[in-house]
Design an enzyme around this catalytic site. Structure first.
Site, PDB file in Angstrom:
ATOM      1  N   TYR A  95       3.997   0.437  10.464  1.00  0.00           N
ATOM      2  CA  TYR A  95       2.866   0.973  11.572  1.00  0.00           C
ATOM      3  C   TYR A  95       3.709   2.171  12.025  1.00  0.00           C
ATOM      4  O   TYR A  95       4.779   2.155  12.716  1.00  0.00           O
ATOM      5  CB  TYR A  95       2.635  -0.099  12.443  1.00  0.00           C
ATOM      6  CG  TYR A  95       1.368   0.423  13.241  1.00  0.00           C
ATOM      7  CD1 TYR A  95       0.151  -0.169  12.904  1.00  0.00           C
ATOM      8  CD2 TYR A  95       1.275   1.082  14.331  1.00  0.00           C
ATOM      9  CE1 TYR A  95      -1.078   0.449  13.367  1.00  0.00           C
ATOM     10  CE2 TYR A  95       0.350   1.528  15.182  1.00  0.00           C
ATOM     11  CZ  TYR A  95      -0.651   1.099  14.626  1.00  0.00           C
ATOM     12  OH  TYR A  95      -1.956   1.516  15.312  1.00  0.00           O
ATOM     13  N   TYR A 126      -5.199   8.132  11.374  1.00  0.00           N
ATOM     14  CA  TYR A 126      -4.819   7.114  12.500  1.00  0.00           C
ATOM     15  C   TYR A 126      -6.072   6.076  12.606  1.00  0.00           C
ATOM     16  O   TYR A 126      -7.091   6.386  13.177  1.00  0.00           O
ATOM     17  CB  TYR A 126      -4.617   7.476  13.652  1.00  0.00           C
ATOM     18  CG  TYR A 126      -4.282   6.517  14.804  1.00  0.00           C
ATOM     19  CD1 TYR A 126      -3.213   5.780  14.868  1.00  0.00           C
ATOM     20  CD2 TYR A 126      -5.268   6.569  15.801  1.00  0.00           C
ATOM     21  CE1 TYR A 126      -2.993   4.884  15.607  1.00  0.00           C
ATOM     22  CE2 TYR A 126      -4.959   5.519  17.037  1.00  0.00           C
ATOM     23  CZ  TYR A 126      -3.858   4.659  16.798  1.00  0.00           C
ATOM     24  OH  TYR A 126      -3.436   3.577  17.653  1.00  0.00           O
TER      25      TYR A 126
END
Lengths: 391, 318, 143
Positions: free
Chosen positions: A293, A343
């Site tokens: 991440y 994103y």
């Protein structure tokens, strides 16, 4: 002793919508496009979906998604809390539902107009739910208002403890960009990142500069989770979940766990790592590629340590040795990550991790990927998962 | 206004075109270093041509100059305008506009041209006239007229120093159906406050009263922050608080550079601070540059009002 | 000659950008700027007078805006530059608590006079454009 769901659920379909800065369509449209894409990838009809898992932040109600997609009856829906923490959390929900028989075919999705709609970079405003508002109220009056500023606080402390410099963050940013250059669906497709551009970019919240921060994107991503038995009859090579964990560590706050004895340990990732490794019977050395991440470049560095790819304080050297690169020990964020692809709160990472195990990544590493790690956000209740081939 | 009334009004107004507002008059003060320095301080202008005599003596000019942008300042009337302006043809014209409902006023353009630099010892002379008045125009602000004044500046030798053209719109203010939203927009932004609920309201109330409190379990005496209803150590619901001495040390820090948030100072420095009492607190560091802050730095805090509506703990280098 | 250097006419090119200048608008700057320009209009130092005009607080006077614009340009050009013209369109007022960011770009050069035109805009973070216009300066032409 952790619950063991190893090989009890498989990911059979994955898809992303086009990513953009202005989708021009509703978030519901993005959600159903992503899920339909994942169904097509799996070779199933949306009617076969009987469960959903997504984020509490997602605005799309399951029943609206089901009606729009033309699903039939649902027997499961579950949501995980917090932005980037919920990517593998949603997978976790889906795996539990499938492993226990509560549902047979669960779609995990996340769809947002993150640039043209609500922008996270604009910080927390007064229009928040009460419970959240009290929490943010400890920070907003001082100007500590944005995800970048909260992450900066942890990062500054971590740099102080480890001596790691921005060179390592540049390598993370440069390397994910290198992957994005050859991913046509990435925002930064065809645009490499050079040193001057990185180091001369505007400061956002010290020490984070512009290219340490992910993008804001419009788009949707989805995966379909079902039983391994069922998976064998479908279109794609079977990818099963070897381990999946959620974790919130003592003293946890949402992005602002500033009251622990040490504020830069990302303890929640250490718990998730321990559980995932134990469940899967695997070790860090068994992981061939990763989707880590990356809302911000230092996220990757702190997680490399927490997931035990290197010792505390060695993440800088680990990345500067080229380990994240296509020919490195641990090709990472091969889609370009959230820094350079889009994103989508980490669900595009679930898509990419599945593709890595299938051998379908647009930047497939030169080696066989038997096991891929995928993780969720940093600084929040989070988690991770290890995907692999069906034994 | 009927066409006849408009004609009558315009006849009176246009009569002001070309009228002298003031004859050539000397400024009350000659150009002087003190007033130049005050100006440079306020503007944050470090240009040595204005204030550094040693530098200036060796420069192309050979002496300091007054900032050209000060040109109009020398001839200002000064303090007496706090009690109202003396009447002159321009104020008479403005009064005439007001009488006819053109009460709105908006400076729209100002242009200064400089022909000559002036230095301490020179004296500026101002003469001014009403140079032009436009035809009646419909503007976004309302119906109105633009008038332009022309100020001409010269020095003690009669040499022309510069001119200033100032363009002003006099208009009939529109009825404002959107007054409510207008008011809303006009509010000066302040920092985003914490909402106050049962578990945290008392803490903020104490800050308003100038105290930084730390919640304490009545049973086991363990301190906790941020405040919570139950003690995490012994699960007691009974609590009181102690007042912090506001001494602490930096655990970590950052500075929010972007985006700039309305109501906040530019580039606020925020820190996680370990208080001497043992709990951590997030607050601002002020009174030093960001570059001077470091992890482990000792701080001393006080409660301060930081804007019209907000009172906060603020920490200074100890 | 000193630590102060001045740009040469030849060093400046159309399209050159000036370093941005962000200015905290404080009551101190508004009142101090008004006093320094001998502008005692009550709206620039007396909040109640400003409020009577419909604005919530004291606001910056034009001479201060001109001063800040001239400073912005000479900070970049250096002290030997000679300011020839400040041509401003006025926009939204500057009030305490705002931040005005001034930016500029060279738009024109006149070889015969050695004059350089710079398009300048000062925007505050609440209401947008405060001032916009052109500053003309003359720069030294020899080395």
């Amino acid at each position: 002793m952790v619950a063991n769901i190893r090989d009890k659920a498989a990911i059979v379909g994955v898809a992303n919508t086009a990513f953009s800065k202005d989708s021009g369509v509703s978030e519901l449209s993005l959600a159903v496009q992503a899920i339909k894409g994942a169904c097509d990838d799996a070779g199933i009809h949306p009617r076969e979906i009987d469960g959903f898992a997504t984020f509490t932040l997602d605005t799309n109600d399951e029943i609206e998604v089901a009606r729009a997609l033309g699903c039939g009856d649902l027997t499961f829906w579950g949501r995980s809390h917090y932005g980037g923490g919920a990517a593998t959390g949603s997978l976790h929900q889906a795996v539990m539902a499938v492993a226990t028989g509560m549902a047979e075919c669960v779609a995990v999705f996340r769809a947002l107009n993150g640039r043209s709609g609500h922008r996270y970079s604009q910080g927390v405003s007064g229009e928040l739910l009460t419970a959240d508002a009290i929490h943010w109220g400890w920070y907003t009056p001082y100007g500590l208002l944005t995800p970048a500023s909260w992450t900066a606080m942890i990062t500054q402390r971590w740099m102080h403890r480890t001596g790691v410099t921005k060179e390592a963050m540049f390598e993370v940013a440069r390397c994910t960009r290198e992957y994005a250059v050859s991913n046509p669906n990435a925002f930064f497709h065809g645009q490499p990142l050079d040193r001057d551009t990185y180091f001369n970019a505007r400061m956002i919240a010290d020490p984070l500069q512009l290219f340490d921060c992910c993008q804001e994107s419009d788009g949707g991503s989805a995966i379909i989770v079902t039983t391994p038995q069922r998976a064998r009859d479908l279109k794609q090579p079977v990818v099963t979940v070897k381990g999946v964990a959620q974790a919130s560590a003592q003293g946890q706050e949402q992005m602002t766990s500033f009251y622990r004895d040490e504020i830069s340990d990302v303890s929640e990732h250490r718990i998730a790592a321990g559980d995932c490794y134990e469940m899967s019977g695997l070790r860090p050395s068994d992981i061939d590629a990763a989707v880590i991440y990356d809302a911000f470049t230092p996220n990757v560095l702190l997680q490399l340590e927490a997931w035990d790819f290197c010792k505390f304080g060695e993440a800088g050297d680990f990345v500067l040795d080229g380990n994240l690169r296509p020919d490195g020990r641990l090709p990472t964020n091969t889609h370009g990550g959230q820094l350079s692809e889009a994103y989508i709160h980490g669900v595009n990472g679930l898509v990419e991790a599945t593709r890595l195990v299938r051998g379908q990544s647009v930047n497939q590493p030169g080696k066989q990927v038997d096991h891929a790690l995928v993780t969720s956000g940093v600084g929040i209740p989070t988690g991770g998962a290890i995907l692999g081939k069906l034994d | 206004m009927t066409p006849e009334e408009q004609k009558a009004f315009e006849d009176r107004i246009y009569a002001y075109v070309g009228v002298k507002v003031c004859e050539r008059t000397a400024a009350k003060d000659a150009v002087n270093p003190a007033m130049i320095r005050h100006w440079a301080e306020a503007m944050g202008d470090t240009n040595p041509a204005y204030t550094d005599e040693t530098w200036a003596a060796n420069s192309r000019r050979g002496k300091t100059i007054a900032p050209p942008a000060m040109m109009y300042a020398w001839n200002q009337e000064g303090f007496t305008v706090t009690r109202g302006r003396a009447s002159d043809p321009q104020t008479d014209m403005v009064e005439l506009f007001n009488e006819y409902g053109f009460t709105g006023v908006l400076g729209t353009n100002v242009t200064q041209e400089y022909f000559k630099e002036v230095s301490p010892g020179d004296t500026l002379y101002l003469e001014m006239e009403i140079d032009s008045i436009s035809e009646r125009k419909a503007t976004a602000r309302g119906i109105g007229y633009f008038f332009e004044t022309l100020a001409t500046f010269s020095d003690q030798n009669g040499e022309k120093v510069g001119t200033q053209r100032f363009r002003v719109l006099k208009f009939i203010p529109q009825e404002q159906p959107t007054a409510a939203t207008g008011d809303d927009k006009l509010e000066v932004p302040t920092r985003i406050p914490s909402p106050r609920g049962h578990d945290n309201g008392w803490w903020w109330q104490a800050v308003d009263e100038g105290k930084l409190l730390i919640q304490r379990c009545k049973r086991c005496q363990v301190l906790r922050h941020p405040p919570r209803p139950m003690c995490g150590e012994c699960q007691s619901l009974e609590w009181d608080s102690i007042e912090s001495g506001m001494e602490g040390e930096v655990i970590s820090y950052t500075c929010l550079r972007h985006p700039a948030i309305p109501g906040y100072p530019k580039d606020p420095v925020c820190a996680v601070i370990k208080l001497a009492e043992g709990t951590n607190l997030v607050a601002n560091i002020v009174g030093c540059d960001y570059d001077d802050v470091f992890i482990g730095m000792k701080l001393k805090g006080r409660i301060e009002q930081v804007d019209e509506k907000t009172t906060l703990p603020q920490f200074y280098p100890a | 000659m000193s630590e102060y250097t001045t740009l040469n006419y030849a060093d400046v090119h159309v399209g050159d950008k000036l370093p941005e200048l962000a200015i905290d608008i404080t009551t101190g700057l508004i009142v101090g700027g008004a006093m320094a320009t001998r502008d005692y209009e009550p709206v620039h130092h007396d909040k109640s007078a400003a409020q009577a005009t419909g604005l919530p607080d004291v606001f910056m006077n034009i001479l201060t805006s001109q001063g800040l614009m001239s400073r912005f340009v000479t900070d970049w050009s250096g002290p030997e530059a000679v300011i020839r013209k400040l041509d401003l369109k006025l926009g939204a007022p500057n009030l305490p608590g705002m931040v005005m960011t001034i930016s500029g770009e060279v738009t024109d050069k006149d070889d015969s006079s050695g004059q350089v035109s710079i398009a300048v805009v000062g925007e505050n973070n609440i209401w947008g454009m405060h001032m916009q216009g052109t500053v003309t300066i003359a720069l030294p032409q020899e080395a």
